[in-house]
Design an enzyme around this catalytic site. Sequence first.
Site, PDB file in Angstrom:
ATOM      1  N   GLU A 303      -7.216 -49.519  10.970  1.00 57.23           N
ATOM      2  CA  GLU A 303      -7.751 -48.315  11.620  1.00 57.23           C
ATOM      3  C   GLU A 303      -8.642 -48.778  12.770  1.00 57.23           C
ATOM      4  O   GLU A 303      -9.337 -49.791  12.649  1.00 57.23           O
ATOM      5  CB  GLU A 303      -8.556 -47.477  10.619  1.00 57.23           C
ATOM      6  CG  GLU A 303      -7.687 -46.956   9.482  1.00 57.23           C
ATOM      7  CD  GLU A 303      -8.442 -46.083   8.475  1.00 57.23           C
ATOM      8  OE1 GLU A 303      -9.642 -45.822   8.681  1.00 57.23           O
ATOM      9  OE2 GLU A 303      -7.807 -45.673   7.485  1.00 57.23           O
ATOM     10  N   HIS A 333      -8.298 -40.402   9.357  1.00 56.42           N
ATOM     11  CA  HIS A 333      -9.300 -40.685   8.306  1.00 56.42           C
ATOM     12  C   HIS A 333     -10.445 -39.655   8.347  1.00 56.42           C
ATOM     13  O   HIS A 333     -11.618 -40.009   8.477  1.00 56.42           O
ATOM     14  CB  HIS A 333      -9.851 -42.106   8.453  1.00 56.42           C
ATOM     15  CG  HIS A 333     -10.449 -42.640   7.186  1.00 56.42           C
ATOM     16  ND1 HIS A 333     -10.445 -43.963   6.842  1.00 56.42           N
ATOM     17  CD2 HIS A 333     -11.100 -42.020   6.166  1.00 56.42           C
ATOM     18  CE1 HIS A 333     -11.046 -44.149   5.689  1.00 56.42           C
ATOM     19  NE2 HIS A 333     -11.474 -42.968   5.257  1.00 56.42           N
TER      20      HIS A 333
HETATM   21  N1  NAI Z   1      -9.979 -40.092   3.211  1.00 51.83           N
HETATM   22  C1  NAI Z   1     -11.290 -40.108   3.103  1.00 51.83           C
HETATM   23  O1  NAI Z   1     -12.004 -39.763   4.040  1.00 51.83           O
HETATM   24  C2  NAI Z   1     -11.911 -40.506   1.823  1.00 51.83           C
HETATM   25  C3  NAI Z   1     -11.290 -41.416   0.995  1.00 51.83           C
HETATM   26  N2  NAI Z   1     -11.877 -41.765  -0.197  1.00 51.83           N
HETATM   27  C4  NAI Z   1     -11.178 -42.721  -1.052  1.00 51.83           C
HETATM   28  O2  NAI Z   1     -10.831 -42.047  -2.245  1.00 51.83           O
HETATM   29  C5  NAI Z   1     -11.036 -42.942  -3.327  1.00 51.83           C
HETATM   30  C6  NAI Z   1     -11.228 -42.156  -4.601  1.00 51.83           C
HETATM   31  O3  NAI Z   1     -12.454 -41.462  -4.533  1.00 51.83           O
HETATM   32  P1  NAI Z   1     -13.167 -40.852  -5.834  1.00 51.83           P
HETATM   33  O4  NAI Z   1     -12.301 -39.858  -6.474  1.00 51.83           O
HETATM   34  O5  NAI Z   1     -14.505 -40.422  -5.414  1.00 51.83           O
HETATM   35  O6  NAI Z   1     -13.269 -42.149  -6.732  1.00 51.83           O
HETATM   36  P2  NAI Z   1     -13.588 -42.221  -8.282  1.00 51.83           P
HETATM   37  O7  NAI Z   1     -14.073 -43.590  -8.510  1.00 51.83           O
HETATM   38  O8  NAI Z   1     -14.418 -41.075  -8.704  1.00 51.83           O
HETATM   39  O9  NAI Z   1     -12.141 -42.063  -8.946  1.00 51.83           O
HETATM   40  C7  NAI Z   1     -11.126 -43.027  -8.829  1.00 51.83           C
HETATM   41  C8  NAI Z   1     -10.252 -42.935 -10.063  1.00 51.83           C
HETATM   42  O10 NAI Z   1      -9.150 -43.824  -9.875  1.00 51.83           O
HETATM   43  C9  NAI Z   1      -8.892 -44.405 -11.147  1.00 51.83           C
HETATM   44  N3  NAI Z   1      -8.095 -45.623 -10.951  1.00 51.83           N
HETATM   45  C10 NAI Z   1      -8.534 -46.855 -10.588  1.00 51.83           C
HETATM   46  N4  NAI Z   1      -7.501 -47.702 -10.517  1.00 51.83           N
HETATM   47  C11 NAI Z   1      -6.401 -46.993 -10.833  1.00 51.83           C
HETATM   48  C12 NAI Z   1      -5.022 -47.316 -10.927  1.00 51.83           C
HETATM   49  N5  NAI Z   1      -4.566 -48.558 -10.678  1.00 51.83           N
HETATM   50  N6  NAI Z   1      -4.167 -46.336 -11.291  1.00 51.83           N
HETATM   51  C13 NAI Z   1      -4.610 -45.094 -11.572  1.00 51.83           C
HETATM   52  N7  NAI Z   1      -5.905 -44.744 -11.503  1.00 51.83           N
HETATM   53  C14 NAI Z   1      -6.786 -45.668 -11.132  1.00 51.83           C
HETATM   54  C15 NAI Z   1     -10.256 -44.632 -11.739  1.00 51.83           C
HETATM   55  O11 NAI Z   1     -10.190 -44.808 -13.137  1.00 51.83           O
HETATM   56  C16 NAI Z   1     -10.961 -43.351 -11.336  1.00 51.83           C
HETATM   57  O12 NAI Z   1     -10.845 -42.347 -12.325  1.00 51.83           O
HETATM   58  C17 NAI Z   1     -12.257 -43.762  -2.896  1.00 51.83           C
HETATM   59  O13 NAI Z   1     -12.289 -45.012  -3.534  1.00 51.83           O
HETATM   60  C18 NAI Z   1     -12.050 -43.916  -1.423  1.00 51.83           C
HETATM   61  O14 NAI Z   1     -11.350 -45.096  -1.158  1.00 51.83           O
HETATM   62  C19 NAI Z   1     -13.063 -41.220  -0.577  1.00 51.83           C
HETATM   63  C20 NAI Z   1     -13.700 -40.316   0.200  1.00 51.83           C
HETATM   64  C21 NAI Z   1     -13.217 -39.924   1.499  1.00 51.83           C
HETATM   65  O1  AKG Z   2     -15.857 -40.678   6.630  1.00 49.78           O
HETATM   66  C1  AKG Z   2     -15.921 -41.889   6.473  1.00 49.78           C
HETATM   67  O2  AKG Z   2     -16.474 -42.632   7.231  1.00 49.78           O
HETATM   68  C2  AKG Z   2     -15.243 -42.582   5.316  1.00 49.78           C
HETATM   69  C3  AKG Z   2     -14.793 -41.672   4.256  1.00 49.78           C
HETATM   70  C4  AKG Z   2     -14.251 -42.493   3.152  1.00 49.78           C
HETATM   71  O3  AKG Z   2     -13.174 -43.003   3.239  1.00 49.78           O
HETATM   72  C5  AKG Z   2     -15.078 -42.736   1.973  1.00 49.78           C
HETATM   73  O4  AKG Z   2     -16.072 -42.015   1.769  1.00 49.78           O
HETATM   74  O5  AKG Z   2     -14.751 -43.666   1.220  1.00 49.78           O
END
Ligand code: NAI
Ligand code: AKG
Length: 455
Positions: A303, A333
């Site tokens: 990115e 993103h």
């Molecule tokens: N697009 C964006 O702007 C954003 C992206 N994210 C991404 O989303 C991800 C998830 O966020 P949350 O739900 O807050 O995380 P979280 O930690 O609350 O949930 C992640 C879940 O994935 C599960 N997990 C881990 N490895 C796994 C596998 N191999 N197979 C199946 N399940 C598995 C965990 O047990 C957990 O329940 C973050 O790590 C981040 O990378 C987060 C926020 C914003």
């Molecule tokens: O908005 C951002 O800068 C990143 C969001 C994201 O991917 C995260 O919270 O993990």
Amino acid sequence: MSMSTSPNDAFHHRSLSSVEGSSPTLRRTTTGAVPKQLKPFREQDVKILLLENVNQAGRDILHGQGYQVEALKSSLPEDQLIEKIKDVHVIGIRSKTKLTSRVLAAAKNLIVIGCFCIGTNQVDLQYAASHGICVFNSPFSNSRSVAELVIGEIISLARQLGDRSNEMHQGIWNKVSTKCWEVRGKTLGIIGYGHIGSQLSVLAESMGMDVIYYDVVNLMGMGNARQVPTLDQLLATADFVTCHVPELPETMDLISTHQLETMKQGSYLINASRGSVVDIPALIGAMRTGKIAGAALDVYPAEPAGNGDYFNNNLNSWAEDLRGLKNLILTPHIGGSTEEAQSAIGVEVAEALVRYVNEGVTVGAVNMPEVALRSLTMDEPNHARVIFIHQNVPGVLRRVNEILGDHNVDKQMSDSRRDVAYLMADISNVREVEVAQLYRELESLKERIITRILY
Ligand SMILES: NC(=O)C1=CN([C@@H]2O[C@H](COP(=O)(O)OP(=O)(O)OC[C@H]3O[C@@H](n4cnc5c(N)ncnc54)[C@H](O)[C@@H]3O)[C@@H](O)[C@H]2O)C=CC1
Ligand SMILES: O=C(O)CCC(=O)C(=O)O
């Protein structure tokens, strides 16, 4: 002066009125006493570098403390980052800045990193911990924003909204219903049922979808959602598959050729987790054959550091193939990019940074043991707080307590996480000269990673 270590600077307490006027972390204790701001340093000596356009609410909190704050809109390439990070005590980043061991090795004064986001995969957490650098994030302030984006994408994919809108922008009227669907009664398969996945589950059920989820942990489903035992079962059952797992070695290419083949004919794929989770060339192939009827991608293996016309083959070799596909929503993103999420993250992470710098509290840290003592108050003017981050090996606590033994230790807490331990002790009736002596003695212990004495 190295802010992380020196207790030798002149005692410096802000007047009560200026503290009350400016500090967002100021609160009364349960006894009604006003917490004392603990500082061996002048606020203006604390240097903070914020990258990637950290929200104003967070910047205001850090400015309000009187720290020196430099805020840049984008991330920095590694060599520039290494130059900039050399003299800062605190760095704030979002998802794009890579704090590798090489970068962190240059950060001689760094004591704490704030990830103004959920993901912390961009930081070498273990290296940071072993060098006494604490890392904070915001574990759920943007979860709702991501879940709402995905809901929007599910409907947009089912109705081919992206394509219809693009056509209209080109003057083309294309009224079709073939392969356009309601989402009611369709099955949503959520991979990773954490903060985002479970929030999404509730929203999807309220639109009449059936929800199944796959997670490596056994988790209670919200509403009528059901956990399925294998990823393949989820893929074979769901009409829409959405990924919400962290970036880990095990989640690399979690969705690749085999998984796409296992998905239902004409199903949809959404990825707003990390770019490494979906094998994009495999997805391009599956979309070209019609196996996958539509997809939404918010994250990519590479990115750009800032905004601009970078989404091309120089960034990712298949970018132009992607851009040519129908019913594919591409977003830069923006899952967590809402005013609500960004200001909540700004406040949460900035407050954690202030608590860590000023009081040494690690509650919420992602790579350190979580340690806190109640704030020292203005009623305890001659107290000092000792913070000793050290290697987690036998015998250290005995030696530390020998050093503290001549003083009255009011309260103490110690905890460890893997190889690193964090000790916090409040001692009463200490004179400045004794603080300096204590500091020198603790620094001389061979297991010491970082010593800080706040008073
Ligand atoms: N697009 C964006 O702007 C954003 C992206 N994210 C991404 O989303 C991800 C998830 O966020 P949350 O739900 O807050 O995380 P979280 O930690 O609350 O949930 C992640 C879940 O994935 C599960 N997990 C881990 N490895 C796994 C596998 N191999 N197979 C199946 N399940 C598995 C965990 O047990 C957990 O329940 C973050 O790590 C981040 O990378 C987060 C926020 C914003
Ligand atoms: O908005 C951002 O800068 C990143 C969001 C994201 O991917 C995260 O919270 O993990």
